[in-house]
Design a protein around this motif. Sequence first.
Motif, PDB file in Angstrom:
ATOM      1  N   PRO A  12       0.839  -1.212   0.000  1.00 57.30           N
ATOM      2  CA  PRO A  12       0.000   0.000   0.000  1.00 57.30           C
ATOM      3  C   PRO A  12       0.868   1.253   0.000  1.00 57.30           C
ATOM      4  O   PRO A  12       1.918   1.305   0.652  1.00 57.30           O
ATOM      5  CB  PRO A  12      -0.792  -0.125   1.304  1.00 57.30           C
ATOM      6  CG  PRO A  12      -0.785  -1.571   1.631  1.00 57.30           C
ATOM      7  CD  PRO A  12       0.534  -2.098   1.126  1.00 57.30           C
ATOM      8  N   LEU A  13       0.412   2.243  -0.750  1.00 54.39           N
ATOM      9  CA  LEU A  13       1.173   3.482  -0.880  1.00 54.39           C
ATOM     10  C   LEU A  13       0.931   4.360   0.350  1.00 54.39           C
ATOM     11  O   LEU A  13      -0.218   4.669   0.663  1.00 54.39           O
ATOM     12  CB  LEU A  13       0.732   4.203  -2.152  1.00 54.39           C
ATOM     13  CG  LEU A  13       1.521   5.444  -2.554  1.00 54.39           C
ATOM     14  CD1 LEU A  13       1.543   5.548  -4.087  1.00 54.39           C
ATOM     15  CD2 LEU A  13       0.957   6.713  -1.961  1.00 54.39           C
ATOM     16  N   PHE A  39       0.462   7.527   2.569  1.00 51.28           N
ATOM     17  CA  PHE A  39       0.090   8.932   2.350  1.00 51.28           C
ATOM     18  C   PHE A  39      -0.166   9.593   3.704  1.00 51.28           C
ATOM     19  O   PHE A  39      -0.407   8.921   4.705  1.00 51.28           O
ATOM     20  CB  PHE A  39      -1.168   9.043   1.477  1.00 51.28           C
ATOM     21  CG  PHE A  39      -2.442   8.629   2.186  1.00 51.28           C
ATOM     22  CD1 PHE A  39      -2.814   7.295   2.259  1.00 51.28           C
ATOM     23  CD2 PHE A  39      -3.271   9.580   2.793  1.00 51.28           C
ATOM     24  CE1 PHE A  39      -3.978   6.909   2.919  1.00 51.28           C
ATOM     25  CE2 PHE A  39      -4.432   9.192   3.452  1.00 51.28           C
ATOM     26  CZ  PHE A  39      -4.792   7.851   3.521  1.00 51.28           C
ATOM     27  N   LEU A  99      -9.611   5.982   1.342  1.00 48.61           N
ATOM     28  CA  LEU A  99      -8.332   5.585   0.729  1.00 48.61           C
ATOM     29  C   LEU A  99      -7.760   4.343   1.395  1.00 48.61           C
ATOM     30  O   LEU A  99      -7.327   3.406   0.716  1.00 48.61           O
ATOM     31  CB  LEU A  99      -7.340   6.749   0.792  1.00 48.61           C
ATOM     32  CG  LEU A  99      -7.743   7.967  -0.056  1.00 48.61           C
ATOM     33  CD1 LEU A  99      -6.808   9.133   0.218  1.00 48.61           C
ATOM     34  CD2 LEU A  99      -7.733   7.613  -1.540  1.00 48.61           C
ATOM     35  N   THR A 100      -7.774   4.301   2.725  1.00 47.47           N
ATOM     36  CA  THR A 100      -7.222   3.123   3.395  1.00 47.47           C
ATOM     37  C   THR A 100      -8.136   1.915   3.177  1.00 47.47           C
ATOM     38  O   THR A 100      -7.667   0.789   3.046  1.00 47.47           O
ATOM     39  CB  THR A 100      -7.043   3.369   4.903  1.00 47.47           C
ATOM     40  OG1 THR A 100      -8.290   3.776   5.463  1.00 47.47           O
ATOM     41  CG2 THR A 100      -6.018   4.436   5.165  1.00 47.47           C
ATOM     42  N   PHE A 102      -3.854   1.998  -0.254  1.00 48.01           N
ATOM     43  CA  PHE A 102      -3.180   3.134   0.375  1.00 48.01           C
ATOM     44  C   PHE A 102      -3.074   2.880   1.875  1.00 48.01           C
ATOM     45  O   PHE A 102      -3.926   2.222   2.465  1.00 48.01           O
ATOM     46  CB  PHE A 102      -3.956   4.437   0.133  1.00 48.01           C
ATOM     47  CG  PHE A 102      -4.170   4.744  -1.311  1.00 48.01           C
ATOM     48  CD1 PHE A 102      -3.134   5.241  -2.086  1.00 48.01           C
ATOM     49  CD2 PHE A 102      -5.406   4.514  -1.913  1.00 48.01           C
ATOM     50  CE1 PHE A 102      -3.322   5.516  -3.432  1.00 48.01           C
ATOM     51  CE2 PHE A 102      -5.599   4.778  -3.256  1.00 48.01           C
ATOM     52  CZ  PHE A 102      -4.564   5.279  -4.023  1.00 48.01           C
ATOM     53  N   GLU A 105      -2.300   4.965   5.553  1.00 43.30           N
ATOM     54  CA  GLU A 105      -2.158   6.296   6.129  1.00 43.30           C
ATOM     55  C   GLU A 105      -0.961   6.356   7.076  1.00 43.30           C
ATOM     56  O   GLU A 105      -0.767   5.457   7.902  1.00 43.30           O
ATOM     57  CB  GLU A 105      -3.421   6.685   6.912  1.00 43.30           C
ATOM     58  CG  GLU A 105      -3.362   8.143   7.376  1.00 43.30           C
ATOM     59  CD  GLU A 105      -4.329   8.481   8.510  1.00 43.30           C
ATOM     60  OE1 GLU A 105      -4.832   7.554   9.169  1.00 43.30           O
ATOM     61  OE2 GLU A 105      -4.549   9.680   8.752  1.00 43.30           O
ATOM     62  N   TYR A 151      -7.545   8.961  -5.592  1.00 36.59           N
ATOM     63  CA  TYR A 151      -7.434   7.579  -6.104  1.00 36.59           C
ATOM     64  C   TYR A 151      -7.124   7.608  -7.602  1.00 36.59           C
ATOM     65  O   TYR A 151      -6.245   6.897  -8.087  1.00 36.59           O
ATOM     66  CB  TYR A 151      -8.754   6.857  -5.841  1.00 36.59           C
ATOM     67  CG  TYR A 151      -8.820   5.418  -6.294  1.00 36.59           C
ATOM     68  CD1 TYR A 151      -8.677   4.374  -5.379  1.00 36.59           C
ATOM     69  CD2 TYR A 151      -9.061   5.078  -7.627  1.00 36.59           C
ATOM     70  CE1 TYR A 151      -8.763   3.044  -5.771  1.00 36.59           C
ATOM     71  CE2 TYR A 151      -9.141   3.755  -8.041  1.00 36.59           C
ATOM     72  CZ  TYR A 151      -8.995   2.741  -7.102  1.00 36.59           C
ATOM     73  OH  TYR A 151      -9.071   1.433  -7.493  1.00 36.59           O
ATOM     74  N   THR A 208      -3.697   6.188  -9.228  1.00 32.30           N
ATOM     75  CA  THR A 208      -3.797   4.868  -9.861  1.00 32.30           C
ATOM     76  C   THR A 208      -3.978   4.956 -11.368  1.00 32.30           C
ATOM     77  O   THR A 208      -3.795   3.966 -12.075  1.00 32.30           O
ATOM     78  CB  THR A 208      -4.998   4.064  -9.310  1.00 32.30           C
ATOM     79  OG1 THR A 208      -6.202   4.737  -9.687  1.00 32.30           O
ATOM     80  CG2 THR A 208      -4.924   3.918  -7.804  1.00 32.30           C
TER      81      THR A 208
END
Lengths: 163, 444
Positions: free
Chosen positions: B42-43, B45, B72-73, B78, B80, B163, B167
């Motif tokens: 996961p990215l 952020f 997002l999570t 993603f 956090e 998003y 992506t």
Amino acid sequence: MNIRLAALIIMGVLSLSACSNRFDGMGAGANDPSKAGNYQPNTPEYFVASVGDRVLFAVDQSTLSSEAMSILDKQADWLAQNGEFSALIEGHADEQGTREYNLALGARRASAVQAYLVSRGVADNRLSTVTYGKERPIEICSTEECWSKNRRAVTVVQVGTTS
Amino acid sequence: MRTILRSLFTGVLSAVSLATVAVAQDAKGPLRIEITEGVIEPLPFAAPTFAPESAQAAEMAANITSVVVADLTGSGIFREIPPSAHISGITNFDSPIQFSDWKAVNAQALITGAVAVQGNGQISVKFRLFDVFAQSALGDGLQFQGTSNDWRRMAHKVADAVYSRLTGESGYFDSRVVFVSESGPKNARRKRLALMDYDGANYRNLTDDHALVLAPRFSNDGRQVLYTSYETGKPKVFVLDLATMRQHALDDLPGMTFSPRFSPDDRTILLSLSDGGNTDIYSVDVATGQRSRLTSAPSIETAPSYSPDGRQIVFESDRAGTQQLYIMAASGGEARRISFGAGRYGTPVWSPRGDLVAFTKINQGRFHVGVMRLDGSDERLLTASFLDEGPTWSPNGRVLMFFRQNAGSDGAPSLYSVDISGRNLRKVPTPEFGSDPSWSGLLK
């Protein structure tokens, strides 16, 4: 004498359905042995308790077993003797299938019963069908013991016409 | 709701519209997470609480930030960096970003925002997205405006924009789900239609539970819901208009009808009709009410779903002996079987991207939700349980929602979602039991 005989038959039916905790349609209360002998033969309660209002099916099948046919023979006789009644045939499935498919399967089962009753002389216009798919289980465990009772077609009789 | 999308007014930014957002996502920035079918990391952020532009905006700013983060999570792609790790916050939306502070906590993307509450019940939400390591903005800043009642939608729109930019695919957060809300014991279950945001918020009942209702399906414009009701004593397809809340039977022709689905242009409705124990698929012209029969085999044909271009229909049939999946032209005729694995297959739904079919599979007493390509290849089972059923696609074709029922006398359904990679299985919160979800497209 007639009353005694009826009571004995009722006891037999009840033992078959002893695990059932709820009857469909008009049959509510029919599994109370103290009342079983009191039903008049021309009542829906008698039909449920003494004639047998339901037939069961194998998994994913709608063919009638010989046992089912003998119950339906008795239903046809009763309907012949009680011409003021019509019947709504409910087709049901167990939970081992998808909703929409089970609706179609329930329709097939109800229709199989309808076709058999017509073949035994019941007028087509006294019979109608409805499918409930898997939406109306009477038994709630998730084993074959319950599923076998949920795979059913129930003949619900009432005075007048069914819609 | 009328969320207004317009530009931020800083010197660098020019007028922004939905169209420019699309341009911005085409212009590939340096930071991009590729969604693949393998395991992804996961990215990370950071989304420091959006800056309130007045004292009374503080609570709204905090709420909106938390919904953006949850979206997002919740996607599973993603992660956090929690506020407790942040070195600095964002107190002024237009202050220069201290990228070193965000780099130090390993945030690769930074979302900054501000919320203003106006006197007339309107709020506006601004946000920017930054690539921390490149120390640059990713796309233009955006501003959304709407009524304070729609604050969750504005948060979802921010999350969808993030998003999409990270992506390269459209998002799915600003969307809703119609489903069957169930209550009561297993042998006396009451069912009603209910509507909620995709994340379970803003739940409301659409019908009462006096008549059994099943399988609601959104129209593609999101304004209507098709469903099956036992209002008349037998299953019939009904139409519910969400603006007026008026509902009516699709027609008064004889026969039991169920399993409805709109065409992509909402001008045709597919349904199943049971007549004399035989179930076939029909199409109904919405304007004229004219029915056309599309299948005529003595077997069960049901659960039709259009391809996104409206030219083909995937459906299930037991014509070969057991429940299997088939594709035919939208006008009916010859069908080709696409499911060939072990077990039975039902409830096919064509993906919005057009490349996959999601389905329910029943094999050896277990239920699965899975996906396969249009020729039946690359079958992948995403879930397994006593009873998993009825997948519906997220607007972007990345996530499936379905319902799962546990075994036994207390068995009851709940809604779940799962990524089409099979990852990120999540229970979707509902106040009562939930089944038969239908996911809307992105709201307009």
